[in-house]
Design a protein around this motif. Structure first.
Motif, PDB file in Angstrom:
ATOM      1  N   TYR A 127      34.388  29.170  53.311  1.00  0.00           N
ATOM      2  CA  TYR A 127      34.072  29.099  54.439  1.00  0.00           C
ATOM      3  C   TYR A 127      33.593  30.665  54.819  1.00  0.00           C
ATOM      4  O   TYR A 127      32.975  30.952  55.875  1.00  0.00           O
ATOM      5  N   ILE A 130      30.295  32.183  55.210  1.00  0.00           N
ATOM      6  CA  ILE A 130      29.432  32.080  56.437  1.00  0.00           C
ATOM      7  C   ILE A 130      29.527  33.538  57.112  1.00  0.00           C
ATOM      8  O   ILE A 130      28.726  33.858  57.724  1.00  0.00           O
ATOM      9  N   LEU A 131      30.633  34.068  57.092  1.00  0.00           N
ATOM     10  CA  LEU A 131      31.012  35.251  57.590  1.00  0.00           C
ATOM     11  C   LEU A 131      30.524  36.574  56.779  1.00  0.00           C
ATOM     12  O   LEU A 131      29.867  37.663  57.289  1.00  0.00           O
TER      13      LEU A 131
END
Length: 209
Positions: A127, A130-131
């Motif tokens: 996840y 995504i950043l």
């Protein structure tokens, strides 16, 4: 960067000393259960089961299958047969050895706890892409723009961006060994900060590179 490195090293040594000397084994066991309950409440039962399975597998490989636990136990705690064969010293250490065994159990709990936290980090890692990808892209485009319009690339921001990433990694390392229950949200928050700081450092990379 030498001073922060040695500071982190000494903090880790002091942390492990406190855990091995003062923290009871059952305390770390309660912390593991409490942390697992927090993970379940925020990420669900399936995630907890995956983390437990991975942590147990890594723990067994590193401590049991490798023979580390058996070696430590043999070196620190004599068997009943060894005590009986030591004439005149059968009762020597009768109060010390149980304490040593409890310290060894505490160390094993810490190892499992670190494995569980690494597994939790692995859960969050996809996840964080995504950043990380937008942060890297934004930093790279900012650097490219500075090369074309002669905008100022700040070495101060670059340096503090790199130091910020290292500081976040060092703090997370210390937290992984902490004998307290960590909220699972701490890991993504620290990784978010690291992504932003890395993008800032990349945007202010010196133009001559």
């Amino acid at each position: 960067m030498k001073t922060p490195f040695w500071l982190i090293a000494w903090l880790l040594i002091a942390e492990m000393f406190v855990i091995l000397v003062f923290v009871p084994g059952h305390w770390t066991e309660r912390v593991i259960k409490k942390e697992s309950a927090m993970v379940q409440s925020q990420l669900g039962r399936n995630t907890v089961e995956w983390i437990d399975q991975k942590a147990l597998n890594w723990y067994n490989i590193s401590m049991w299958e490798s023979g580390v636990y058996r070696t430590l136990h043999t070196l620190l705690i004599p068997t009943p047969e060894e005590r009986a064969s030591s004439r005149g010293m059968q009762n020597m250490g009768s109060q010390i050895f149980p304490w040593v065994e409890d310290r060894l159990a505490s160390l094993m709990h810490v190892v499992y706890q670190v494995c569980a936290r690494i597994a939790l980090l692995a859960v969050w890692a996809p996840y964080m892409l995504i950043l990380l990808i937008p942060a890297v892209w934004d930093g790279y485009m900012g650097w490219k723009i500075k090369r074309t319009n002669f905008d100022y690339a700040s070495p101060v921001l670059h340096r503090y961006g790199i130091r910020g990433v290292l500081l976040v990694a060092q703090c997370l390392l210390i937290a992984f060994f902490a004998p307290i229950a960590l909220n699972p949200i701490i890991i993504p928050l620290t990784m978010m900060v690291a992504c932003v700081m890395f993008g800032l450092a990349l945007a202010n990379l010196q133009k001559r590179v």
